[in-house]
Design a protein around this motif. Structure first.
Motif, short mmCIF file in Angstrom:
data_model
loop_
_atom_site.label_atom_id
_atom_site.label_comp_id
_atom_site.label_asym_id
_atom_site.label_seq_id
_atom_site.Cartn_x
_atom_site.Cartn_y
_atom_site.Cartn_z
N GLN A 10 0.84 -1.20 0.00
CA GLN A 10 0.00 0.00 0.00
C GLN A 10 0.88 1.25 0.00
N ASP A 11 1.88 1.27 0.85
CA ASP A 11 2.77 2.43 0.92
C ASP A 11 3.64 2.56 -0.32
N ILE A 12 4.06 1.43 -0.88
CA ILE A 12 4.88 1.46 -2.09
C ILE A 12 4.11 2.10 -3.24
N GLY A 13 2.87 1.69 -3.45
CA GLY A 13 2.04 2.26 -4.50
C GLY A 13 1.84 3.75 -4.31
N HIS A 14 1.62 4.16 -3.06
CA HIS A 14 1.44 5.58 -2.75
C HIS A 14 2.70 6.37 -3.10
N GLU A 104 -5.52 0.83 -12.34
CA GLU A 104 -4.73 2.01 -11.96
C GLU A 104 -5.62 3.23 -11.75
N ARG A 105 -6.68 3.39 -12.55
CA ARG A 105 -7.63 4.48 -12.33
C ARG A 105 -8.33 4.32 -10.98
N LEU A 106 -8.71 3.08 -10.65
CA LEU A 106 -9.35 2.81 -9.36
C LEU A 106 -8.41 3.17 -8.21
N GLU A 107 -7.15 2.79 -8.32
CA GLU A 107 -6.21 3.09 -7.25
C GLU A 107 -5.94 4.58 -7.12
N LYS A 108 -5.99 5.33 -8.23
CA LYS A 108 -5.85 6.78 -8.15
C LYS A 108 -7.04 7.40 -7.41
N CYS A 109 -8.24 6.88 -7.65
CA CYS A 109 -9.42 7.36 -6.93
C CYS A 109 -9.31 7.06 -5.44
N ILE A 110 -8.86 5.85 -5.12
CA ILE A 110 -8.66 5.47 -3.71
C ILE A 110 -7.62 6.39 -3.07
N GLU A 111 -6.56 6.68 -3.80
CA GLU A 111 -5.52 7.58 -3.30
C GLU A 111 -6.09 8.97 -2.99
N THR A 112 -6.97 9.46 -3.84
CA THR A 112 -7.59 10.77 -3.62
C THR A 112 -8.44 10.75 -2.35
N ILE A 113 -9.20 9.69 -2.15
CA ILE A 113 -10.03 9.57 -0.95
C ILE A 113 -9.16 9.49 0.29
N ARG A 115 -6.14 10.66 0.70
CA ARG A 115 -5.51 11.96 0.92
C ARG A 115 -6.49 12.90 1.63
N ARG A 116 -7.76 12.80 1.27
CA ARG A 116 -8.76 13.71 1.82
C ARG A 116 -9.23 13.29 3.21
N PHE A 117 -9.44 11.97 3.42
CA PHE A 117 -10.06 11.49 4.67
C PHE A 117 -9.14 10.67 5.56
N GLY A 118 -7.89 10.48 5.15
CA GLY A 118 -6.95 9.73 5.99
C GLY A 118 -6.59 8.39 5.37
N LYS A 119 -5.43 7.89 5.76
CA LYS A 119 -4.87 6.67 5.18
C LYS A 119 -5.78 5.45 5.36
N ASN A 124 -8.53 -2.72 2.28
CA ASN A 124 -9.02 -4.04 1.87
C ASN A 124 -9.54 -4.76 3.10
N GLY A 125 -10.61 -5.51 2.95
CA GLY A 125 -11.23 -6.19 4.08
C GLY A 125 -10.29 -7.12 4.81
N VAL A 126 -9.40 -7.77 4.10
CA VAL A 126 -8.47 -8.72 4.72
C VAL A 126 -7.50 -8.02 5.67
#
Length: 148
Positions: A10-14, A104-113, A115-119, A124-126
């Motif tokens: 997760q941190d590597i992708g960020h 990759e588009r999905l992960e960019k959207c997740i990254e935006t969320i 950044r806005r609301f916290g890490k 992922n549920g697991v």
């Protein structure tokens, strides 16, 4: 082991997205309880910033190589062969590029969320199980009494 790989990537992708880089490969370092370290690396079909792609490829490498002779003490995952994100890519005839781009588009959207609301706003549920990972900011006390 899968949740640990997923959490580490997760941190590597960020960091790849922040610095505008893509990884062409992934490397893993496994240390067992006898302090014996093994390392492996592999290429990824298409350069990526996706933490899910990195985690899947690293886990495939782990499953193929690690023999489970001793319990694992530590795991390190690295993105290797970094290139600028906008570098042209050579695609293969049978590669599913649309699926890769959608992920990759999905992960960019997740990254935006995040950044806005916290890490931890989207996970992922697991990853909600107890992984027993060390805290992100560990306070180190030096022998002189200074805090590092």
């Amino acid at each position: 082991m899968w949740p640990v790989f997923l959490e580490l990537t997760q941190d590597i992708g960020h960091k790849l997205r922040v610095h505008g880089l893509s990884a062409e490969g992934v490397a893993i370092h496994i240390r067992d309880n006898t302090l014996c370290t093994r390392q492996w690396q592999t290429k990824i079909d298409l350069p990526t910033q996706s933490s899910m792609v990195l985690a899947k490829r690293a886990f495939q490498l782990f499953e193929a190589r690690y023999g489970w002779y001793n319990p694992i003490r530590s795991v390190t995952i690295q993105a290797i062969n970094l290139i600028p994100q906008d570098t042209p890519r050579q695609i293969g005839l049978f590669m599913n590029v649309e699926k890769q781009e959608k992920l990759e588009r999905l992960e960019k959207c997740i990254e935006t969320i995040r950044r806005r609301f916290g890490k931890d706003s989207i996970r992922n549920g697991v990853l909600y199980q107890d992984l027993q990972l060390p805290p992100e900011k560990v306070e180190i006390t030096m022998p002189t009494g200074m805090v590092g």
